[in-house]
Design an enzyme around this catalytic site. Structure first.
Site, PDB file in Angstrom:
ATOM      1  N   PRO A  15       0.492  -0.818  -0.036  1.00  0.00           N
ATOM      2  CA  PRO A  15      -0.025   0.073  -0.173  1.00  0.00           C
ATOM      3  C   PRO A  15       1.083   1.637  -0.056  1.00  0.00           C
ATOM      4  O   PRO A  15       1.675   1.353   0.702  1.00  0.00           O
ATOM      5  CB  PRO A  15      -0.627  -0.373   1.247  1.00  0.00           C
ATOM      6  CG  PRO A  15       0.197  -1.232   2.164  1.00  0.00           C
ATOM      7  CD  PRO A  15       0.811  -1.806   1.191  1.00  0.00           C
ATOM      8  N   ASN A  16      -0.007   2.083  -0.790  1.00  0.00           N
ATOM      9  CA  ASN A  16       0.092   3.576  -0.762  1.00  0.00           C
ATOM     10  C   ASN A  16       1.478   3.971  -1.599  1.00  0.00           C
ATOM     11  O   ASN A  16       2.710   4.483  -1.479  1.00  0.00           O
ATOM     12  CB  ASN A  16       1.003   4.397   0.680  1.00  0.00           C
ATOM     13  CG  ASN A  16      -0.521   4.680   1.565  1.00  0.00           C
ATOM     14  OD1 ASN A  16      -1.510   4.975   1.010  1.00  0.00           O
ATOM     15  ND2 ASN A  16      -0.187   3.789   2.384  1.00  0.00           N
ATOM     16  N   ARG A  23       5.103  10.750  -2.415  1.00  0.00           N
ATOM     17  CA  ARG A  23       4.670  10.849  -1.136  1.00  0.00           C
ATOM     18  C   ARG A  23       5.598  10.711   0.330  1.00  0.00           C
ATOM     19  O   ARG A  23       7.343   9.948  -0.541  1.00  0.00           O
ATOM     20  CB  ARG A  23       4.740   9.873  -1.068  1.00  0.00           C
ATOM     21  CG  ARG A  23       3.800   8.693   0.261  1.00  0.00           C
ATOM     22  CD  ARG A  23       4.170   7.660   0.139  1.00  0.00           C
ATOM     23  NE  ARG A  23       3.906   6.690   1.792  1.00  0.00           N
ATOM     24  CZ  ARG A  23       4.357   5.171   2.135  1.00  0.00           C
ATOM     25  NH1 ARG A  23       4.512   4.455   1.265  1.00  0.00           N
ATOM     26  NH2 ARG A  23       4.331   5.341   3.164  1.00  0.00           N
ATOM     27  N   TYR A  28      11.544   8.866   1.075  1.00  0.00           N
ATOM     28  CA  TYR A  28      11.024   7.595   0.505  1.00  0.00           C
ATOM     29  C   TYR A  28      11.855   8.130  -0.840  1.00  0.00           C
ATOM     30  O   TYR A  28      12.169   7.116  -1.944  1.00  0.00           O
ATOM     31  CB  TYR A  28       9.723   7.172  -0.169  1.00  0.00           C
ATOM     32  CG  TYR A  28       8.695   7.227   1.096  1.00  0.00           C
ATOM     33  CD1 TYR A  28       9.987   5.956   2.364  1.00  0.00           C
ATOM     34  CD2 TYR A  28       8.087   7.210   1.668  1.00  0.00           C
ATOM     35  CE1 TYR A  28       8.800   5.134   2.846  1.00  0.00           C
ATOM     36  CE2 TYR A  28       7.542   6.386   2.446  1.00  0.00           C
ATOM     37  CZ  TYR A  28       8.045   5.338   3.394  1.00  0.00           C
ATOM     38  OH  TYR A  28       7.293   5.581   4.925  1.00  0.00           O
ATOM     39  N   ASN A  81       8.324  -5.274  -0.751  1.00  0.00           N
ATOM     40  CA  ASN A  81       7.824  -4.210  -0.126  1.00  0.00           C
ATOM     41  C   ASN A  81       6.383  -4.056   0.723  1.00  0.00           C
ATOM     42  O   ASN A  81       5.803  -3.683  -0.079  1.00  0.00           O
ATOM     43  CB  ASN A  81       8.863  -3.007  -0.792  1.00  0.00           C
ATOM     44  CG  ASN A  81       8.910  -2.164   0.400  1.00  0.00           C
ATOM     45  OD1 ASN A  81       7.797  -1.881   1.409  1.00  0.00           O
ATOM     46  ND2 ASN A  81       8.589  -0.510  -0.272  1.00  0.00           N
ATOM     47  N   ALA A  84       2.645  -0.738   4.854  1.00  0.00           N
ATOM     48  CA  ALA A  84       2.785  -0.835   6.437  1.00  0.00           C
ATOM     49  C   ALA A  84       2.581  -2.216   6.821  1.00  0.00           C
ATOM     50  O   ALA A  84       2.095  -2.838   8.368  1.00  0.00           O
ATOM     51  CB  ALA A  84       1.657   0.155   6.246  1.00  0.00           C
ATOM     52  N   GLU A 108      12.435  -9.290   1.795  1.00  0.00           N
ATOM     53  CA  GLU A 108      11.626  -8.839   2.016  1.00  0.00           C
ATOM     54  C   GLU A 108      12.651  -7.093   2.031  1.00  0.00           C
ATOM     55  O   GLU A 108      14.240  -7.098   2.484  1.00  0.00           O
ATOM     56  CB  GLU A 108      11.858  -8.104   3.666  1.00  0.00           C
ATOM     57  CG  GLU A 108      11.259  -7.441   4.403  1.00  0.00           C
ATOM     58  CD  GLU A 108      11.145  -7.156   5.429  1.00  0.00           C
ATOM     59  OE1 GLU A 108      11.136  -8.418   5.876  1.00  0.00           O
ATOM     60  OE2 GLU A 108      10.963  -6.688   6.158  1.00  0.00           O
ATOM     61  N   HIS A 110      12.918  -2.793   1.790  1.00  0.00           N
ATOM     62  CA  HIS A 110      12.680  -1.338   2.241  1.00  0.00           C
ATOM     63  C   HIS A 110      13.225  -0.384   2.341  1.00  0.00           C
ATOM     64  O   HIS A 110      14.672  -0.267   2.039  1.00  0.00           O
ATOM     65  CB  HIS A 110      11.913  -1.384   4.175  1.00  0.00           C
ATOM     66  CG  HIS A 110      11.727  -2.281   4.608  1.00  0.00           C
ATOM     67  ND1 HIS A 110       9.732  -2.029   4.518  1.00  0.00           N
ATOM     68  CD2 HIS A 110      11.733  -3.747   4.998  1.00  0.00           C
ATOM     69  CE1 HIS A 110       9.905  -3.301   5.006  1.00  0.00           C
ATOM     70  NE2 HIS A 110      10.352  -3.467   5.182  1.00  0.00           N
ATOM     71  N   ARG A 117      13.010   4.443  12.470  1.00  0.00           N
ATOM     72  CA  ARG A 117      11.951   5.808  12.639  1.00  0.00           C
ATOM     73  C   ARG A 117      10.874   5.308  13.330  1.00  0.00           C
ATOM     74  O   ARG A 117      11.899   4.894  14.405  1.00  0.00           O
ATOM     75  CB  ARG A 117      11.044   5.507  11.080  1.00  0.00           C
ATOM     76  CG  ARG A 117      12.652   5.540   9.698  1.00  0.00           C
ATOM     77  CD  ARG A 117      11.391   5.701   8.526  1.00  0.00           C
ATOM     78  NE  ARG A 117      10.251   6.376   8.730  1.00  0.00           N
ATOM     79  CZ  ARG A 117       9.211   6.001   7.509  1.00  0.00           C
ATOM     80  NH1 ARG A 117       9.372   4.660   6.866  1.00  0.00           N
ATOM     81  NH2 ARG A 117       8.266   6.967   7.233  1.00  0.00           N
TER      82      ARG A 117
HETATM   83  C1  DQA Z   1       8.189   0.848   3.663  1.00  0.00           C
HETATM   84  C2  DQA Z   1       8.631   1.183   5.294  1.00  0.00           C
HETATM   85  C3  DQA Z   1       7.340   0.881   6.105  1.00  0.00           C
HETATM   86  O1  DQA Z   1       6.764   1.047   7.431  1.00  0.00           O
HETATM   87  C4  DQA Z   1       6.011   1.790   5.540  1.00  0.00           C
HETATM   88  O2  DQA Z   1       4.612   1.525   5.704  1.00  0.00           O
HETATM   89  C5  DQA Z   1       6.143   2.008   3.947  1.00  0.00           C
HETATM   90  C6  DQA Z   1       7.787   1.709   2.918  1.00  0.00           C
HETATM   91  C7  DQA Z   1       9.540   1.400   3.079  1.00  0.00           C
HETATM   92  O3  DQA Z   1      10.120   0.873   2.481  1.00  0.00           O
HETATM   93  O4  DQA Z   1      10.698   2.341   3.670  1.00  0.00           O
HETATM   94  O5  DQA Z   1       5.104   1.903   3.238  1.00  0.00           O
HETATM   95  O6  DQA Z   1       8.021  -0.379   3.230  1.00  0.00           O
END
Ligand code: DQA
Length: 157
Positions: A15-16, A23, A28, A81, A84, A108, A110, A117
């Site tokens: 998501p997002n 964003r 990011y 990725n 959240a 995994e 990020h 954070r």
């Molecule tokens: C994320 C880190 C997560 O905490 C966050 O909710 C994201 C992006 C990252 O790529 O740094 O959506 O996965």
């Protein structure tokens, strides 16, 4: 083994992440998912035998679960990725586990370093069942994961 017989490398985004570019660019980066796809396709093309990249993004957790089931069946290695969902989705953990327990690869990734954070980001419910984790390097997190998969190619699944 040629790229025709090796399954695509799945790059799955939760998501997002479709909002990359606008964003929180301070966290990011300024690149979009389209930019990321191009970079990964270039990396894959430069490494014989040249595997294809299948980059996807969803706001729907059920869809992500189905993609992981697909990876378990097809043998495609996965760069994941989960955004959240990483921090609380036990259904996602179970889906990652069913891929890795079957001998598949799920890395995994990020963009940011979640451990630097907010506290809620310090927990990942998927790390324990993933093949490995790369975090904190922006698009390089994905590129490093891809480099690992390509180095092992074509045997890795
Ligand atoms: C994320 C880190 C997560 O905490 C966050 O909710 C994201 C992006 C990252 O790529 O740094 O959506 O996965």
């Amino acid at each position: 083994m040629s790229s025709e017989t090796s399954p695509s490398i799945l790059v799955l985004n939760g998501p997002n992440l479709g909002r990359l570019g606008t964003r929180e660019p301070d966290v990011y980066g300024a690149g979009t998912l389209g930019d990321l796809r191009e970079l990964l396709e270039q990396d894959a093309a430069e490494t014989p035998p040249g595997r294809s990249i299948d980059l996807r993004q969803t706001e729907d957790e059920a869809e992500l679960l189905r993609w992981l089931h697909e990876a378990a069946d097809s043998g495609s290695p996965v760069i994941l990725n989960a955004g959240a969902w990483t921090h609380y989705s036990f259904a996602l953990r179970d889906a990652v586990s069913l891929v890795t327990k079957a001998g598949g690869t799920v890395i995994e990734v990020h963009l940011s370093n979640p451990h630097a954070r907010e506290e809620f980001r310090h927990t990942s419910v998927i790390t324990a069942v993933a093949s490995g984790v790369i975090a904190g390097f922006g698009f390089d997190s994905y590129r490093l994961a891809l480099a690992h998969i390509l180095r092992k190619s074509p045997t890795i699944r």
